[in-house]
Each structure stands twice: as C-alpha cells, then as structure tokens.
Design a protein around this motif. Structure first.
Motif, PDB file in Angstrom:
ATOM      1  N   LYS A 163       0.833  -1.206   0.000  1.00  0.00           N
ATOM      2  CA  LYS A 163       0.000   0.000   0.000  1.00  0.00           C
ATOM      3  C   LYS A 163       0.862   1.247   0.000  1.00  0.00           C
ATOM      4  N   GLU A 217       2.077   1.848  -3.519  1.00  0.00           N
ATOM      5  CA  GLU A 217       0.996   2.388  -4.337  1.00  0.00           C
ATOM      6  C   GLU A 217       0.883   3.894  -4.136  1.00  0.00           C
ATOM      7  N   ASN A 218       0.849   4.301  -2.863  1.00  0.00           N
ATOM      8  CA  ASN A 218       0.687   5.718  -2.555  1.00  0.00           C
ATOM      9  C   ASN A 218       1.904   6.524  -2.971  1.00  0.00           C
ATOM     10  N   ALA A 227     -12.535   6.028  -0.516  1.00  0.00           N
ATOM     11  CA  ALA A 227     -11.496   5.088  -0.085  1.00  0.00           C
ATOM     12  C   ALA A 227     -10.117   5.509  -0.574  1.00  0.00           C
ATOM     13  N   LYS A 228      -9.995   6.755  -1.052  1.00  0.00           N
ATOM     14  CA  LYS A 228      -8.720   7.269  -1.579  1.00  0.00           C
ATOM     15  C   LYS A 228      -8.145   6.322  -2.645  1.00  0.00           C
ATOM     16  N   GLU A 229      -9.031   5.819  -3.503  1.00  0.00           N
ATOM     17  CA  GLU A 229      -8.615   4.852  -4.512  1.00  0.00           C
ATOM     18  C   GLU A 229      -8.484   5.453  -5.907  1.00  0.00           C
ATOM     19  N   PHE A 230      -8.897   6.721  -6.069  1.00  0.00           N
ATOM     20  CA  PHE A 230      -8.906   7.341  -7.383  1.00  0.00           C
ATOM     21  C   PHE A 230      -7.904   8.486  -7.477  1.00  0.00           C
ATOM     22  N   HIS A 282      -8.559  -0.750 -11.421  1.00  0.00           N
ATOM     23  CA  HIS A 282      -7.802  -1.639 -10.522  1.00  0.00           C
ATOM     24  C   HIS A 282      -7.373  -2.930 -11.224  1.00  0.00           C
ATOM     25  N   ALA A 288      -7.480   4.878 -11.407  1.00  0.00           N
ATOM     26  CA  ALA A 288      -7.313   4.234 -10.110  1.00  0.00           C
ATOM     27  C   ALA A 288      -5.855   4.280  -9.665  1.00  0.00           C
ATOM     28  N   VAL A 289      -5.659   4.492  -8.371  1.00  0.00           N
ATOM     29  CA  VAL A 289      -4.310   4.478  -7.797  1.00  0.00           C
ATOM     30  C   VAL A 289      -3.628   3.150  -8.079  1.00  0.00           C
ATOM     31  N   ASP A 290      -4.376   2.041  -7.947  1.00  0.00           N
ATOM     32  CA  ASP A 290      -3.801   0.710  -8.189  1.00  0.00           C
ATOM     33  C   ASP A 290      -3.208   0.595  -9.582  1.00  0.00           C
TER      34      ASP A 290
END
Length: 518
Positions: free
Chosen positions: A3, A6-7, A263-266, A410, A489-491
């Motif tokens: 994680k 990713e960030n 969810a801070k995913e974008f 994702h 997406a962050v992923d």
C-alpha cells in the motif's frame, strides 16, 4: 508495504501532473528527473559520442523527449526496448490574435486542440500556460530564448448561459458552438477604462508609430493580445512586455490533481491521457537503470519516447509520424558501428549508412544504391510498448462496451486489440507483454471496441508501420477521457509502473526464447 508503494508512485504522479500543465512543462519535468538520475542531455544538432553502460536523453521542440540507457553488452545491430507515450492532451490554445472585445467584455480567442469534451470546460477556473519567446539584450548583443510560463491564479472563465435563457438544454443537450461560445472571459471593459489614459499616452500604441515602422514588432504583439495577458506573462517571467516576441499558450484548469474518493482509490486530474503513461514509463526507465548493475548484462537499449501532437494525428516534426524515432535508433546504432559513415544524397542533406534502406533513393535524377546497414537488423530485434490510456467500463453506460471486453479500474494495464489495425497488437506482441506480467503477478486486461462503434488509435500503428517495429498497444483504464477533469485508479498507476519496469528488466531474456519462425 504494498500500500505504501501504491501511494508513493501515485503521489509522485500527482506532483508530476501538477507541475505539467502543458507538453512543454511535462518535458521540462522529465528532464529534471532524468538529470537527477544521472542521464546526460545530447543535442540533435551535434555529434553524439555515446558509450555502453551510459544514459542519455534529447528533446525536440521542447515538447518531445527521448531517453535511453545503453546496455553494457550493446553492439550495433542489437535491439531497442521502448515504451512510447505522448505529452499532449486536448485543450484550448490561444489564437495568433487572441484579443477579442465584445459586449463590454474582454475575451480571449481560442482554437480547439484535439477532440476534447468541450462542454466540460465551462464554469471552470481557468488560466494560461505555455512557452514564450523573449528577446534578451546584453553588452550590446541581442539573443532570443525560450521560457516557460504559467499564471498560477484563475484569470478567466467560460460561463454557461442561464437555464432561463436556454429552457431546452436538459432535454435537447448542451450543444456548444466552439467558435462563438467557447471564448473565456478575461475582464470587463469597464475595469480597463481606468488604464485607458495611460494606454492612449503610450507612443507604442499610436497609429503613427506603427505606420513609420518604428518599434513595429512591439506594436504588433500588443495589438494581437490583451495588455492584461501580456503584463501577467511579463511579470511571471521577469521581463518587459516589449521583450515578448511570440508565444504558444493554452488554457489550463487551475484545480490541482488529487488522490480522492471515499477510499482514496482514485486520482482526479486533467491530462491523465496521457501524462499518466508518460510518468509511469519514465519512472520505470529511471528505476530500471539507476545503478551500474542494472545495465551490466543488458545487450540492448532501454528507451522511453514521449511525443507531442498525438491528439491531432502525430504529423509534425516532433510527432510520432516524424523521423524522430528512426533518427534516434539510427544515431545510436551508427555510434557503435565502426563501418558506419555518412553519404551525401542531396543538396546539404546527409543520411547515415546505418539506415540501410532498400530499395533505392533518387537524388537529382540519379539513382543511389545504399548498402545494407545494421539498423534493419536492430529494428527487427526491437519491441515497442505503445502506452496510451484505455477506456474503463463506465457503470452508467455499460452498453458501450463489448460484453467480453470490459476493462475495469484496478484491473491492470489493458492490452488493446483491433483487427483493422487501429491498434498494432498481434498474438506475438501481446503474448510477450502478458508473459512479463505473469512472471511478476501483475494483472492485465483485454479490450476490443464493439463492431458497431468507431475505434480510436494511438502512436502504435504509426510507429509500427513507419519504423517496422514489433508493437503492442496498452493503456491504464480510466474514465472521463478527454474531459478537462479525468479519473483513474491508484492501483493502476502502480500496475503500470511495475509492468513497464519489469518490461525493461526482463524483455531481452524473454525475447531470446522466441524462435525465429514466430
């Protein structure tokens, strides 16, 4: 740990996006990162003295950049392992004469660049950025230089018309006349009246001065653009308005790129298409060549090529349709070919034997037969990843995707296929790219457009057909493509970076296992 990575990658992308409002700024940011990583800049106007194990880059027009790391075991005729992307995005560009005054407003004349979703540009806080050519005088001599400029604060807006004056907009749709209705409002004429006396007393504004030809260049720039815009540019650069010779400016959104979502995913940002691919490929190259050991056993050249003008067809001196890629491959190959030499083929024009083109060249009605060089061999050993963002499945428009090809956020890089060659992917190139992902447990997806819909294209088919290089077309999935504000997406930022990095590290060994018959 995963994680955190990713960030980290996503946060670096956010910084890159916020520092890159235009293609010129994106290339400048790429240069900074490359220099910090030990890459040396070379000029296309000079001879290259390249060495195995070293890293280099060059730019063209300040809006295209090519970076490459030469393996320690590289020899002339060996392959190039390339990720190609583009630095430009759809936008509004200032017209050569942008000064528009109408209805008591100062407006800015713009032309549309690319196929943007122009309705998304309404009611946004806008500014301008780009490059400026300025005159510099020192010790009695005059020179001209290129400067980047960006006005940070919001200075203009394209307002929508009230629903009371367009009652059918919700039923009939918001239809934009891009010539008459897409002009940003800069100011009102009333506010500028305060400066009218000063402007009228300026000798550079007088018709007599213009007629006499005195300071006509200064009059010309002031007559084409609002003084407010010129003054802000001059203040930002630190020069006088009279020193501005010309510029290429575009309209930009001032809202910064962010990591967002519940969810801070974008990632919410402009220009994800295609600065996301540009950043991920650049970071992958740098991290895959950061130490001497990375290139110790490499027999090829690892390269990233970021082109301008993809959104308008790539037909420019710095676009993918230009010789820039072939020039780079040729010059690198010839630098390591002791038998390479240049042969005159026309008035003032030379072409290296390393090109090795056949059939013949015709020059001044004489047929010159060029010997076969090592470049054709190198091209056949090379491989290009054409990286351009992909269309993710839209939950509100699911019928726009073919049911077996619905890329999701994702889900990793999307491998793009098209039987009509709008994408350059084939079975061999997709297998190679997918095999690298499989080895590193990186997800991939597939996409084909519906038969009843038109298909976009990329730099992939342009370079595949123009250079003759094996090519796979891929891209991270995103929504709102060509909007002023896009999302991904962050992923998938992490997946893209890891996949490109693995490609640089593993491709030469994997390709060696492919039989010649394939």
């Amino acid at each position: 740990m995963q994680k955190m990575q990713e960030n980290t990658v996503a946060s670096e992308l956010i910084n890159f996006l916020n520092d890159s409002p235009t293609a010129f700024h994106a290339v400048e940011e790429a240069k900074k990162r490359l220099r910090n990583a030990g890459y040396e800049q070379v000029s296309e106007r000079q001879d290259w003295n390249l060495e195995a194990g070293k890293r280099y880059f060059f730019t063209r027009n300040h809006s295209t950049i090519v970076a490459f790391a030469i393996g320690n075991k590289f020899e002339a005729g060996n392959g190039f392992y390339i990720v190609g992307a583009h630095t430009d995005s759809p936008c509004l560009k200032l017209k050569p004469v942008s000064k528009v005054t109408k209805g008591g407003y100062l407006k800015v004349g713009v032309q549309t660049y690319g196929s943007g979703l122009w309705h998304t540009w309404f009611d946004r806080d806008l500014t301008v950025a780009g490059r400026v050519i300025i005159k510099e005088e020192k010790d009695g001599s005059v020179s001209y230089s290129h400067r980047l400029v960006r006005i940070e604060e919001p200075i203009m807006r394209v307002p929508t018309i009230a629903i009371h004056l367009d009652r059918n907009v919700n039923s009939d749709g918001f239809k934009v006349n891009t010539e008459t209705q897409l002009l940003p409002v800069l100011a009102t004429s009333i506010k500028t009246e305060l400066n009218k006396a000063i402007a009228e007393s300026d000798p550079l504004k007088s018709e007599e001065t213009l007629a006499d030809g005195k300071n006509s260049d200064k009059v010309m720039i002031k007559s084409k653009h609002h003084s407010l815009v010129l003054e802000m540019i001059a203040n930002q650069i630190g020069c006088k308005v009279d020193d501005i010779c010309d510029f290429e400016l575009q309209v930009c959104d001032t809202q910064p790129s962010v990591i967002a979502g519940a969810a801070k995913e974008f990632i919410f940002s402009g220009r994800l298409d295609n600065l996301c691919s540009s950043f991920c490929s650049l970071k992958a190259l740098i991290d895959a060549t950061s130490s001497e050991s990375d290139l110790k056993d490499e027999s090829g050249v690892r390269m990233v090529a970021l082109f301008d003008h993809e959104e308008v067809g790539s037909n420019s001196a710095q676009g993918a349709g230009s010789p820039v890629m072939l020039d780079a491959l040729s010059r690198i190959t010839s630098s390591f070919d002791s038998d390479s030499k240049s042969i005159p083929i026309g008035k003032g024009y030379y072409i290296s034997q390393a090109y090795g083109f056949d059939p013949h060249w015709y020059v001044e009605e004489q047929k010159l037969e060029m010997s076969k060089g090592l470049l054709p061999k190198a091209i056949q050993l090379s491989y290009l990843v054409s990286a351009d963002m992909a269309h993710a499945l839209h939950p509100n428009y699911m019928d726009k995707h073919e049911e077996n090809h619905q890329p999701k956020l994702h889900g990793g890089l999307v491998i793009k296929h098209n039987a009509n060659q709008r994408y350059a992917t084939n079975a061999v190139t997709s297998f190679l790219f997918r095999e690298i992902a499989s080895k590193h447990n990186i997800p991939t997806q597939d996409f084909v457009v519906r038969n009843d819909m038109a298909c976009g294209s990329t730099i992939g088919p342009i370079l595949a057909s123009g250079v003759g290089i094996r090519t796979v077309d891929v891209g991270a999935p995103q929504l709102s493509m060509h909007s002023i504000r896009e999302m991904c997406a962050v992923d998938d930022v992490k997946h893209s970076y890891e996949h490109f990095k693995a490609f640089f590290q593993d491709f030469s060994n994997l390709d060696a296992k492919i039989t010649v018959d394939i």
